[in-house]
Design a protein around this motif. Sequence first.
Motif, PDB file in Angstrom:
ATOM      1  N   VAL A 259       0.857  -1.196   0.000  1.00  0.00           N
ATOM      2  CA  VAL A 259       0.000   0.000   0.000  1.00  0.00           C
ATOM      3  C   VAL A 259       0.893   1.246   0.000  1.00  0.00           C
ATOM      4  O   VAL A 259       1.870   1.336   0.745  1.00  0.00           O
ATOM      5  CB  VAL A 259      -0.929   0.006   1.230  1.00  0.00           C
ATOM      6  N   LYS A 260       0.571   2.205  -0.847  1.00  0.00           N
ATOM      7  CA  LYS A 260       1.446   3.368  -1.056  1.00  0.00           C
ATOM      8  C   LYS A 260       1.460   4.332   0.122  1.00  0.00           C
ATOM      9  O   LYS A 260       2.508   4.831   0.527  1.00  0.00           O
ATOM     10  CB  LYS A 260       1.009   4.128  -2.323  1.00  0.00           C
ATOM     11  N   LYS A 261       0.293   4.630   0.673  1.00  0.00           N
ATOM     12  CA  LYS A 261       0.244   5.638   1.729  1.00  0.00           C
ATOM     13  C   LYS A 261      -0.638   5.153   2.873  1.00  0.00           C
ATOM     14  O   LYS A 261      -1.785   4.773   2.656  1.00  0.00           O
ATOM     15  CB  LYS A 261      -0.281   6.971   1.192  1.00  0.00           C
ATOM     16  N   ILE A 262      -0.083   5.208   4.095  1.00  0.00           N
ATOM     17  CA  ILE A 262      -0.812   4.711   5.267  1.00  0.00           C
ATOM     18  C   ILE A 262      -0.794   5.768   6.367  1.00  0.00           C
ATOM     19  O   ILE A 262       0.266   6.225   6.790  1.00  0.00           O
ATOM     20  CB  ILE A 262      -0.174   3.416   5.810  1.00  0.00           C
ATOM     21  N   THR A 263      -1.977   6.150   6.824  1.00  0.00           N
ATOM     22  CA  THR A 263      -2.120   7.052   7.964  1.00  0.00           C
ATOM     23  C   THR A 263      -2.704   6.241   9.115  1.00  0.00           C
ATOM     24  O   THR A 263      -3.689   5.525   8.930  1.00  0.00           O
ATOM     25  CB  THR A 263      -3.062   8.223   7.636  1.00  0.00           C
ATOM     26  N   VAL A 264      -2.097   6.366  10.307  1.00  0.00           N
ATOM     27  CA  VAL A 264      -2.525   5.545  11.442  1.00  0.00           C
ATOM     28  C   VAL A 264      -2.795   6.406  12.667  1.00  0.00           C
ATOM     29  O   VAL A 264      -2.023   7.318  12.980  1.00  0.00           O
ATOM     30  CB  VAL A 264      -1.466   4.482  11.812  1.00  0.00           C
ATOM     31  N   LYS A 265      -3.878   6.107  13.356  1.00  0.00           N
ATOM     32  CA  LYS A 265      -4.190   6.751  14.635  1.00  0.00           C
ATOM     33  C   LYS A 265      -3.380   6.078  15.738  1.00  0.00           C
ATOM     34  O   LYS A 265      -3.405   4.863  15.889  1.00  0.00           O
ATOM     35  CB  LYS A 265      -5.688   6.617  14.942  1.00  0.00           C
ATOM     36  N   ALA A 266      -2.643   6.892  16.509  1.00  0.00           N
ATOM     37  CA  ALA A 266      -1.853   6.359  17.625  1.00  0.00           C
ATOM     38  C   ALA A 266      -2.574   6.588  18.938  1.00  0.00           C
ATOM     39  O   ALA A 266      -3.216   7.629  19.142  1.00  0.00           O
ATOM     40  CB  ALA A 266      -0.490   7.032  17.665  1.00  0.00           C
ATOM     41  N   GLN A 267      -2.454   5.619  19.836  1.00  0.00           N
ATOM     42  CA  GLN A 267      -3.067   5.738  21.154  1.00  0.00           C
ATOM     43  C   GLN A 267      -2.177   6.518  22.126  1.00  0.00           C
ATOM     44  O   GLN A 267      -2.672   7.168  23.042  1.00  0.00           O
ATOM     45  CB  GLN A 267      -3.337   4.347  21.727  1.00  0.00           C
ATOM     46  N   ASN A 268      -0.861   6.402  21.937  1.00  0.00           N
ATOM     47  CA  ASN A 268       0.081   7.073  22.836  1.00  0.00           C
ATOM     48  C   ASN A 268       1.418   7.222  22.112  1.00  0.00           C
ATOM     49  O   ASN A 268       1.576   6.789  20.966  1.00  0.00           O
ATOM     50  CB  ASN A 268       0.254   6.278  24.137  1.00  0.00           C
TER      51      ASN A 268
END
Length: 219
Positions: free
Chosen positions: A93-102
Amino acid sequence: MKKEFVVIGLGRFGGSIVRELVELGADVMAIDISPERVDDFAQIATQAVAADTTDESVLRSLGIRNFEHVVIAIGENIQASILTTLMLKEIGVKKITVKAQNDYHAKVLQKIGADHVVHPERDMGIRIANNMVSNNILDYLELSDEYSIVEIQANEKLAGYTLIDLNIRAKFGVNIVAIKRGKQILVSPQAIEKIQHEDILIVIGSDIDIHRFEKKALH
């Protein structure tokens, strides 16, 4: 062509991203491990799928590598967030945005190749705190650990003076990149532009310089 996105995790954060992307005209595949949550988005997203995204074969069967951008908004399950990120990198996958918990979660995500890591709760807390502390700061967006962009309400101390009169960049080290005046937005305002009372100044700079400007120029 419409832009195509995948959003994995349909809690409050992921759900709001799905709705906004659809509103903006994008095609969105919405995925969650919970069939109940998927049902909630069946009439909203272009495609809504109940799936375990820590399973590489599942991701491949869904054709996710063909999408230009994947958002991982998995809630409390940090392990699932990390494994999903790894799987997506594995399949290309070319672009990945991830929500971080901490912060620890964020460091792991960055090390395994996430392109962009977001901290929605932390960032919102920072914005609210800055708005509460200052009467002049209307909005606040952290660009990095040391730099931000803020909306600052001009008061009578600045009104009537041009940008060249105030010499804000030389005195405080910050830049006024735009001025909101009612419904009008002046982008890259000229040095001879005269500030009006209740203009909203879009200011960019280091946090230290912004606070110095806000304290000395507006109080």
